[in-house]
Design a protein around this motif. Structure first.
Motif, PDB file in Angstrom:
ATOM      1  N   GLN A  83      40.799  50.474  41.102  1.00  0.00           N
ATOM      2  CA  GLN A  83      41.909  50.389  42.040  1.00  0.00           C
ATOM      3  C   GLN A  83      42.284  48.932  42.300  1.00  0.00           C
ATOM      4  O   GLN A  83      41.415  48.085  42.520  1.00  0.00           O
ATOM      5  CB  GLN A  83      41.545  51.072  43.364  1.00  0.00           C
ATOM      6  N   SER A  84      43.585  48.644  42.283  1.00  0.00           N
ATOM      7  CA  SER A  84      44.058  47.287  42.522  1.00  0.00           C
ATOM      8  C   SER A  84      43.725  46.825  43.934  1.00  0.00           C
ATOM      9  O   SER A  84      43.835  47.590  44.897  1.00  0.00           O
ATOM     10  CB  SER A  84      45.573  47.215  42.295  1.00  0.00           C
ATOM     11  N   THR A  85      43.334  45.558  44.056  1.00  0.00           N
ATOM     12  CA  THR A  85      43.111  44.972  45.376  1.00  0.00           C
ATOM     13  C   THR A  85      44.376  44.339  45.930  1.00  0.00           C
ATOM     14  O   THR A  85      44.401  43.918  47.092  1.00  0.00           O
ATOM     15  CB  THR A  85      42.015  43.892  45.314  1.00  0.00           C
ATOM     16  N   VAL A 112      39.165  36.667  48.215  1.00  0.00           N
ATOM     17  CA  VAL A 112      37.750  36.992  48.049  1.00  0.00           C
ATOM     18  C   VAL A 112      37.311  37.970  49.138  1.00  0.00           C
ATOM     19  O   VAL A 112      36.558  38.924  48.869  1.00  0.00           O
ATOM     20  CB  VAL A 112      36.885  35.719  48.074  1.00  0.00           C
ATOM     21  N   ASP A 113      37.766  37.758  50.356  1.00  0.00           N
ATOM     22  CA  ASP A 113      37.415  38.677  51.442  1.00  0.00           C
ATOM     23  C   ASP A 113      37.887  40.093  51.125  1.00  0.00           C
ATOM     24  O   ASP A 113      37.161  41.074  51.364  1.00  0.00           O
ATOM     25  CB  ASP A 113      38.033  38.208  52.758  1.00  0.00           C
ATOM     26  N   SER A 114      39.098  40.207  50.569  1.00  0.00           N
ATOM     27  CA  SER A 114      39.629  41.523  50.205  1.00  0.00           C
ATOM     28  C   SER A 114      38.794  42.152  49.095  1.00  0.00           C
ATOM     29  O   SER A 114      38.464  43.346  49.142  1.00  0.00           O
ATOM     30  CB  SER A 114      41.087  41.392  49.756  1.00  0.00           C
ATOM     31  N   LEU A 115      38.436  41.349  48.107  1.00  0.00           N
ATOM     32  CA  LEU A 115      37.662  41.850  46.976  1.00  0.00           C
ATOM     33  C   LEU A 115      36.267  42.289  47.412  1.00  0.00           C
ATOM     34  O   LEU A 115      35.804  43.382  47.073  1.00  0.00           O
ATOM     35  CB  LEU A 115      37.569  40.762  45.911  1.00  0.00           C
ATOM     36  N   THR A 116      35.598  41.447  48.175  1.00  0.00           N
ATOM     37  CA  THR A 116      34.219  41.752  48.554  1.00  0.00           C
ATOM     38  C   THR A 116      34.133  42.904  49.551  1.00  0.00           C
ATOM     39  O   THR A 116      33.133  43.624  49.577  1.00  0.00           O
ATOM     40  CB  THR A 116      33.517  40.510  49.126  1.00  0.00           C
ATOM     41  N   VAL A 170      33.719  32.246  48.102  1.00  0.00           N
ATOM     42  CA  VAL A 170      34.956  31.573  48.515  1.00  0.00           C
ATOM     43  C   VAL A 170      34.938  30.125  48.046  1.00  0.00           C
ATOM     44  O   VAL A 170      33.905  29.451  48.068  1.00  0.00           O
ATOM     45  CB  VAL A 170      35.097  31.633  50.050  1.00  0.00           C
ATOM     46  N   ILE A 171      36.117  29.640  47.618  1.00  0.00           N
ATOM     47  CA  ILE A 171      36.297  28.226  47.327  1.00  0.00           C
ATOM     48  C   ILE A 171      37.600  27.770  47.966  1.00  0.00           C
ATOM     49  O   ILE A 171      38.630  28.457  47.872  1.00  0.00           O
ATOM     50  CB  ILE A 171      36.299  27.947  45.808  1.00  0.00           C
ATOM     51  N   ASN A 172      37.561  26.631  48.632  1.00  0.00           N
ATOM     52  CA  ASN A 172      38.763  26.025  49.196  1.00  0.00           C
ATOM     53  C   ASN A 172      39.174  24.870  48.300  1.00  0.00           C
ATOM     54  O   ASN A 172      38.716  23.734  48.471  1.00  0.00           O
ATOM     55  CB  ASN A 172      38.496  25.539  50.630  1.00  0.00           C
ATOM     56  N   ALA A 173      40.002  25.161  47.309  1.00  0.00           N
ATOM     57  CA  ALA A 173      40.386  24.158  46.319  1.00  0.00           C
ATOM     58  C   ALA A 173      41.693  23.453  46.664  1.00  0.00           C
ATOM     59  O   ALA A 173      42.138  22.589  45.915  1.00  0.00           O
ATOM     60  CB  ALA A 173      40.519  24.820  44.944  1.00  0.00           C
ATOM     61  N   GLY A 174      42.306  23.823  47.785  1.00  0.00           N
ATOM     62  CA  GLY A 174      43.585  23.230  48.147  1.00  0.00           C
ATOM     63  C   GLY A 174      44.767  23.956  47.543  1.00  0.00           C
ATOM     64  O   GLY A 174      45.907  23.825  48.013  1.00  0.00           O
ATOM     65  N   VAL A 175      44.505  24.715  46.482  1.00  0.00           N
ATOM     66  CA  VAL A 175      45.517  25.570  45.856  1.00  0.00           C
ATOM     67  C   VAL A 175      44.870  26.923  45.609  1.00  0.00           C
ATOM     68  O   VAL A 175      43.654  27.016  45.476  1.00  0.00           O
ATOM     69  CB  VAL A 175      46.033  24.974  44.528  1.00  0.00           C
ATOM     70  N   PRO A 176      45.653  27.993  45.568  1.00  0.00           N
ATOM     71  CA  PRO A 176      45.067  29.344  45.422  1.00  0.00           C
ATOM     72  C   PRO A 176      44.639  29.657  43.998  1.00  0.00           C
ATOM     73  O   PRO A 176      45.325  30.381  43.267  1.00  0.00           O
ATOM     74  CB  PRO A 176      46.198  30.259  45.884  1.00  0.00           C
TER      75      PRO A 176
END
Length: 214
Positions: A83-85, A112-116, A170-176
């Protein structure tokens, strides 16, 4: 081994140099990452090695829209149990950096929150790992499935007991952007093709004979 745009002061990249010096014919390299604690992870320069994969490659073009200095591809969907997230944009998809230097799969916090949340909690004592769902990353029209035997990280504690944790962070890379690290690369033998600006994936397999390092 990155793209030329990642070089500091426009220093020539190693693969470009190897081709220019006639050491290899093609600006292509491939990586096999061993699983289950086995040795023998292997980097192949100039092409692929059929000892490490089975079936055909699926090639995904390098994404140019993001203008980032990475081996970047675009996924159209992320799925859990088929199923698509809904995590990927219908216009640009999910940008994915294909990276051997990251020990997990990493992504933007909300995605990531949605996936996990769809995957569920991984029991620290590993008792529920076999019941966890399959995750799939859709690229070039194909679903690249990753089961919990790949996306769950197992390690022994001080007493030798198995401990488990989710290898999606989670990673905060500044871009998605997402990073396809070791959990994905252990499942799929990967080839980086600078000549045709694409990255290819095939199902990895353990070689039938020990790897000879030369």
């Amino acid at each position: 081994m990155g793209v030329p745009e990642a070089a500091v002061d426009e220093v020539p990249m190693p693969m470009d140099q190897l081709v220019a010096q006639g050491k290899v014919q093609h600006n292509i390299f491939a990586f096999y990452l061993s699983s289950d604690g086995m040795s023998g992870s292997t980097l192949s320069l100039g092409g692929t090695d059929p000892a490490f994969y089975t079936g055909d490659f699926t090639y995904v073009p390098v994404a140019r829209g993001a203008n980032l200095p990475y081996w970047l591809v675009s996924a159209s969907d992320l799925k859990v149990a088929g199923q698509s997230t809904g995590s990927c944009s219908g216009w640009t998809g999910c940008y994915m950096v294909v990276d051997t230097g990251t020990s997990v799969i990493a992504g933007p916090p909300s995605a990531v929150d949605s996936l996990t949340s769809e995957i569920g909690t991984v029991s620290q004592d590993c008792s529920n790992v076999d019941a966890l769902p399959t995750v799939a990353i859709t690229m070039a029209g194909n679903d690249f499935e990753i089961g919990p035997d790949f996306y769950v990280i197992r390690a022994a504690d001080e007493s030798g007991e198995a401990q488990c944790m989710l290898g999606i962070q989670v990673i905060n890379a500044g871009v998605p952007i997402w990073i396809l690290g070791d959990p994905f690369l252990r499942k799929y033998y990967t080839v980086w093709d600078a000549e045709q600006k694409r990255v290819g994936f095939a199902l990895a397999k353990s070689p039938s004979t020990p790897t000879l390092v030369v």
